[in-house]
Write an enzyme that holds these catalytic residues in place. Structure first.
Site, short mmCIF file in Angstrom:
data_model
loop_
_atom_site.label_atom_id
_atom_site.label_comp_id
_atom_site.label_asym_id
_atom_site.label_seq_id
_atom_site.Cartn_x
_atom_site.Cartn_y
_atom_site.Cartn_z
N ASP A 204 1.99 19.28 -7.98
CA ASP A 204 1.18 18.59 -9.28
C ASP A 204 0.52 17.49 -8.21
O ASP A 204 1.31 17.22 -7.22
CB ASP A 204 2.51 18.15 -10.19
CG ASP A 204 1.96 16.63 -10.88
OD1 ASP A 204 0.37 17.75 -11.76
OD2 ASP A 204 1.97 15.98 -11.35
N GLU A 248 -2.40 22.16 -6.58
CA GLU A 248 -3.47 21.09 -7.84
C GLU A 248 -4.11 20.06 -7.25
O GLU A 248 -3.69 19.05 -7.04
CB GLU A 248 -2.85 20.13 -8.99
CG GLU A 248 -3.43 19.84 -10.55
CD GLU A 248 -2.97 18.78 -10.75
OE1 GLU A 248 -3.98 18.88 -12.01
OE2 GLU A 248 -1.96 18.09 -10.46
C1 GLC Z 1 -0.89 16.91 -12.98
C2 GLC Z 1 -0.84 17.04 -14.15
C3 GLC Z 1 -1.32 16.09 -15.72
C4 GLC Z 1 -0.07 14.84 -15.38
C5 GLC Z 1 0.13 14.51 -13.59
C6 GLC Z 1 0.41 13.91 -13.27
O1 GLC Z 1 -2.37 16.67 -13.23
O2 GLC Z 1 -1.37 18.95 -14.59
O3 GLC Z 1 -0.33 17.05 -16.50
O4 GLC Z 1 -0.42 14.03 -15.80
O5 GLC Z 1 -0.05 15.33 -12.62
O6 GLC Z 1 2.03 14.17 -13.18
#
Ligand code: GLC
Length: 522
Positions: A204, A248
């Site tokens: 994440d 991500e």
């Molecule tokens: C990422 C996740 C999202 C979350 C954020 C903070 O972007 O995909 O859903 O709110 O991280 O953890």
């Protein structure tokens, strides 16, 4: 059984299904999806033909941000089930040829995490505070002017006067990755889940771990120091025999993006450039070219992503006057022609699944669900709503529980009341309704995923000249994909056999907003 799960590089061409556990299927009738529900629906995922599932965070959490506020990285949220059930899930999925990928959230914890509670109690100057970013304020205000990604200041003051940093909600304090204790902790967390059989982790907010607090500017995205962290993670995943790391990474600069995919770092990262592209031939072609140009030289497979739990559903996006996606704008409530959007989303699915690399399917995408834009304000759960002073409704509209069967809510999702209300109009979009209709989105996804396993996946593509309005390419297997993004029908090739089309063909013409897969005559 889905193919290629026994090969070590299965992930290079995999189809990965994203399970938003809270909304997938509820096994105990409390209205929230859980592991029992997911386990009971594994045969559905095997029939769909995916190689792996990625589960959003399943850890104990106060749910200030849908589970991305993790209170304990080594356990399961009781609302979802138990650790023993998670282990059973991993095993049962393996039996069906499906690998399991879990979400690891390294940038921040929940404010209920034991370390943060310890830090609050221990006070200024303590070692416990060094695991987070605690600082004295400047005058009456925070240490600097950084803003939270969810809106409002990125600092919150605690009763003893110090402030702590949170790039997201105040309930999500950021870890201090300069501290070796934090680094070691996450290596242990990786080992914990790899020991339980998970095949990979989705990381994440992977690009924002390292910060420069002395900078006046917001300085947390893509610091060079982050790569050392992922080299350490890669050594751990390699020691388990090829468990994978997926980042991500939202970065506009593709060269910087590619740095994360060097051979000793992450295996793949989500392709948000493709997801964000407008439904326009030049934009899509440019995004595909850019993606391949970024990945090919470093030998990493591309990923193709149309949706996830943070962005508006493709059916709604592609039916709007502006079809691109921008996290900063979101375009909540912009009118959408859902019929047009659904036609385009079907074509987009065939495009994404024909491209070389791996593909992600976010739950409900295979059912052609639209964004739910009329959730009553008092039920909105996304922290963006509060943090934006009720100006941004946020991401709940793509997180509404799935419709499985029947003609009215809860559509077989639960025996209780779903945690977010489902639109009555979804009666035509249930799994049950779509299984009975060969022309449905679900049947299209099943056919496409099956053909993709046999004929597509990882590899290269060759562009074919079909004019500006038609995206056309051939894969090594001889499969040709054509997508007509123009207003007029386009001529189909004279030879070859049609394997699959996203909508009805018009004789030897490919209608507007339609895609087709053709096997070349040999
Ligand atoms: C990422 C996740 C999202 C979350 C954020 C903070 O972007 O995909 O859903 O709110 O991280 O953890």
């Amino acid at each position: 059984m889905p193919g290629n799960t026994s090969t070590p590089d299965w992930w290079r061409g995999a189809a990965i299904y994203q399970v938003y556990l809270r909304s997938f299927a509820d096994g105990n009738g409390d209205g929230t999806g859980d592991l029992a529900g997911l386990r009971s629906r594994l045969p559905y995922l095997a029939d769909l033909g995916v190689n792996a599932i990625w589960l959003n965070p399943w850890y104990p959490s106060p749910m200030a941000d849908g589970g991305y506020d993790v209170a304990d990285y080594r356990s399961i949220e009781p609302v979802f089930g138990t650790l023993a059930e998670a282990e059973k899930l991993i095993e049962e999925a393996h039996d069906l040829g499906i690998r399991t990928i879990v979400d690891v959230v390294p940038n921040h914890a929940s404010d209920q995490h034991a370390w943060f509670q310890e830090a609050l109690a221990a006070g200024p100057g303590s070692e416990a505070r060094e695991r987070f970013w605690f600082r004295p304020g400047v005058g009456d205000g925070p240490p600097n002017g950084w803003q939270s990604i969810f809106g409002g200041p990125a600092w919150t003051q605690v009763p003893d006067g110090e402030w702590y940093l949170h790039l997201f909600a105040p309930e999500q304090p950021d870890f201090n990755w300069n501290n070796p204790v934090v680094r070691e902790e996450f290596l242990e967390v990786l080992r914990f889940w790899f020991d339980r059989g998970v095949d990979g982790v989705r990381i994440d907010s992977a690009a924002v771990l390292v910060k420069d607090l002395d900078s006046v500017e917001e300085s947390y995205t893509d610091h060079d120091g982050v790569h050392e962290i992922y080299r350490e993670w890669r050594r751990v995943s390699d020691s388990y025999g090829g468990r994978i790391l997926i980042g991500e990474v939202w970065l506009p600069d593709q060269e910087r993006f590619a740095n994360y995919l060097r051979p000793d770092e992450l295996h793949t990262a989500f392709n948000f450039d493709f997801l964000s592209s407008a439904w326009e031939p030049a934009a899509l072609r440019a995004s595909i070219d850019l993606t391949l140009a970024t990945h090919v030289p470093i030998g990493a497979p591309a990923t193709w992503v149309l949706s996830n739990h943070d962005v508006a559903r493709p059916v709604t996006r592609y039916g709007r006057a502006v079809t691109s996606w921008d996290n900063a704008e979101r375009r909540d409530g912009m009118p959408s022609d859902l019929e047009l959007g659904r036609r385009r989303a079907r074509a987009a699915a065939l495009l994404a699944m024909a491209l070389p690399g791996s593909v992600y399917v976010y739950q409900g995408e295979e059912l052609g669900l639209n964004e739910v834009e009329d959730i009553p304000e008092e039920l909105i759960d996304d922290p963006m709503w509060e943090r934006s002073g009720h100006t941004v409704r946020g991401r709940d509209g793509c997180r509404v529980p799935l419709p499985w069967s029947g003609t009215e809510p809860p559509f077989g999702y639960s025996t209780g009341e779903p945690w977010l209300p489902q639109p009555a109009g979804w009666r035509d979009l249930t799994v049950e309704a779509q299984e009975a209709d060969l022309g449905s989105m679900l049947c299209l996804y099943r056919s496409a995923l099956r053909l993709r396993r046999e004929l597509l996946g990882d590899g290269t593509l060759t562009w074919l000249p079909y004019g500006d309005e038609v995206i056309a390419f051939r894969r090594d297997s001889g499969l040709v994909c054509l997508v007509n993004l123009g207003a007029e029908p386009a001529a189909l090739p004279e030879s070859g056999s049609v394997l699959l089309a996203s909508g009805p063909l018009d004789g030897d013409l490919l209608p507007s907003d339609t895609a087709v897969w053709i096997m070349e005559a040999r």
